[in-house]
Design a protein around this motif. Structure first.
Motif, PDB file in Angstrom:
ATOM      1  N   GLY A  12       1.691  15.771   1.783  1.00 44.08           N
ATOM      2  CA  GLY A  12       0.490  15.596   2.139  1.00 44.08           C
ATOM      3  C   GLY A  12       0.335  15.318   3.576  1.00 44.08           C
ATOM      4  O   GLY A  12       0.997  15.397   4.546  1.00 44.08           O
ATOM      5  N   VAL A  13      -0.978  14.743   4.171  1.00 42.48           N
ATOM      6  CA  VAL A  13      -1.128  14.118   5.270  1.00 42.48           C
ATOM      7  C   VAL A  13      -1.577  12.790   5.204  1.00 42.48           C
ATOM      8  O   VAL A  13      -2.186  12.178   4.768  1.00 42.48           O
ATOM      9  N   LEU A  14      -0.843  12.045   6.347  1.00 42.86           N
ATOM     10  CA  LEU A  14      -1.217  10.778   6.520  1.00 42.86           C
ATOM     11  C   LEU A  14      -2.596  10.379   6.755  1.00 42.86           C
ATOM     12  O   LEU A  14      -3.311  10.868   7.985  1.00 42.86           O
ATOM     13  N   LEU A  15      -3.312   9.553   6.255  1.00 41.11           N
ATOM     14  CA  LEU A  15      -4.589   9.084   6.619  1.00 41.11           C
ATOM     15  C   LEU A  15      -4.462   7.755   7.515  1.00 41.11           C
ATOM     16  O   LEU A  15      -5.460   7.324   8.016  1.00 41.11           O
ATOM     17  N   ILE A  16      -3.595   7.073   7.151  1.00 36.56           N
ATOM     18  CA  ILE A  16      -2.969   5.636   7.797  1.00 36.56           C
ATOM     19  C   ILE A  16      -1.749   5.924   8.132  1.00 36.56           C
ATOM     20  O   ILE A  16      -0.802   6.107   7.423  1.00 36.56           O
ATOM     21  N   GLY A  17      -1.396   5.828   9.477  1.00 36.71           N
ATOM     22  CA  GLY A  17       0.166   5.831   9.765  1.00 36.71           C
ATOM     23  C   GLY A  17       0.928   4.796   9.303  1.00 36.71           C
ATOM     24  O   GLY A  17       0.473   3.855   8.941  1.00 36.71           O
ATOM     25  N   THR A  18       2.210   5.194   9.047  1.00 35.59           N
ATOM     26  CA  THR A  18       3.264   4.374   8.531  1.00 35.59           C
ATOM     27  C   THR A  18       3.743   3.343   9.831  1.00 35.59           C
ATOM     28  O   THR A  18       3.698   3.815  10.927  1.00 35.59           O
ATOM     29  N   ARG A  19       4.417   2.349   9.357  1.00 31.43           N
ATOM     30  CA  ARG A  19       4.975   1.574  10.392  1.00 31.43           C
ATOM     31  C   ARG A  19       6.595   1.197  10.132  1.00 31.43           C
ATOM     32  O   ARG A  19       6.895  -0.091  10.577  1.00 31.43           O
ATOM     33  N   GLY A  20       6.990   2.028   9.589  1.00 36.61           N
ATOM     34  CA  GLY A  20       8.550   1.950   9.186  1.00 36.61           C
ATOM     35  C   GLY A  20       8.711   0.723   8.293  1.00 36.61           C
ATOM     36  O   GLY A  20       8.000   0.720   7.382  1.00 36.61           O
ATOM     37  N   GLU A  26      -0.969   5.435   4.483  1.00 36.14           N
ATOM     38  CA  GLU A  26      -1.624   6.009   3.214  1.00 36.14           C
ATOM     39  C   GLU A  26      -1.555   7.509   3.595  1.00 36.14           C
ATOM     40  O   GLU A  26      -1.905   7.903   4.510  1.00 36.14           O
ATOM     41  N   VAL A  27      -1.199   8.120   2.305  1.00 37.98           N
ATOM     42  CA  VAL A  27      -1.056   9.518   2.260  1.00 37.98           C
ATOM     43  C   VAL A  27      -1.989  10.296   1.265  1.00 37.98           C
ATOM     44  O   VAL A  27      -1.888   9.765   0.146  1.00 37.98           O
ATOM     45  N   LEU A  28      -2.606  11.170   1.513  1.00 43.91           N
ATOM     46  CA  LEU A  28      -3.343  12.106   0.778  1.00 43.91           C
ATOM     47  C   LEU A  28      -2.324  13.205   0.251  1.00 43.91           C
ATOM     48  O   LEU A  28      -2.051  14.107   1.142  1.00 43.91           O
ATOM     49  N   VAL A  29      -1.979  13.374  -0.913  1.00 41.48           N
ATOM     50  CA  VAL A  29      -0.961  14.176  -1.472  1.00 41.48           C
ATOM     51  C   VAL A  29      -1.709  15.230  -2.257  1.00 41.48           C
ATOM     52  O   VAL A  29      -2.604  14.997  -3.010  1.00 41.48           O
ATOM     53  N   ARG A  30      -1.139  16.712  -1.939  1.00 41.39           N
ATOM     54  CA  ARG A  30      -1.651  17.567  -3.052  1.00 41.39           C
ATOM     55  C   ARG A  30      -1.048  17.813  -4.150  1.00 41.39           C
ATOM     56  O   ARG A  30       0.176  17.902  -4.038  1.00 41.39           O
ATOM     57  N   ILE A  31      -1.597  17.296  -5.265  1.00 39.81           N
ATOM     58  CA  ILE A  31      -0.639  17.077  -6.753  1.00 39.81           C
ATOM     59  C   ILE A  31      -1.927  17.501  -7.548  1.00 39.81           C
ATOM     60  O   ILE A  31      -2.968  17.267  -7.598  1.00 39.81           O
TER      61      ILE A  31
END
Length: 83
Positions: A12-20, A26-31
């Motif tokens: 997927g591609v991150l829509l909102i970056g993670t902070r560890g 937030e990630v948009l996953v192809r599923i």
């Protein structure tokens, strides 16, 4: 909510970056023939737009991700170039 094993191994591609450890992105996953949004947790912070691989499901539409680069993208030009 039960763990969603179908999402493990998807990219997927991150829509909102993670902070560890500080929090999810937030990630948009192809599923399942489309795309679905999940809260995304990662060990290290990852930026918006990063391609990620889902490595674990936490249930409740939350997943653990790691940065992902498709190994096939690293292959040299097409086979038609050899000759």
């Amino acid at each position: 909510m039960a763990q969603d094993d179908a999402v493990i191994g998807c990219t997927g591609v991150l829509l909102i970056g993670t902070r560890g450890a500080a929090g999810p992105g937030e990630v948009l996953v192809r599923i399942r023939g489309g795309t679905e949004a999940f809260l995304a947790w990662s060990a290290e912070p990852l930026p918006v737009g990063a391609t990620v691989l889902v490595i674990e499901s936490r249930g409740n539409r939350q997943v653990d991700v790691m940065e992902w680069a498709d190994p096939l993208d690293a292959l040299p030009g097409d086979a038609g170039d050899a000759g």
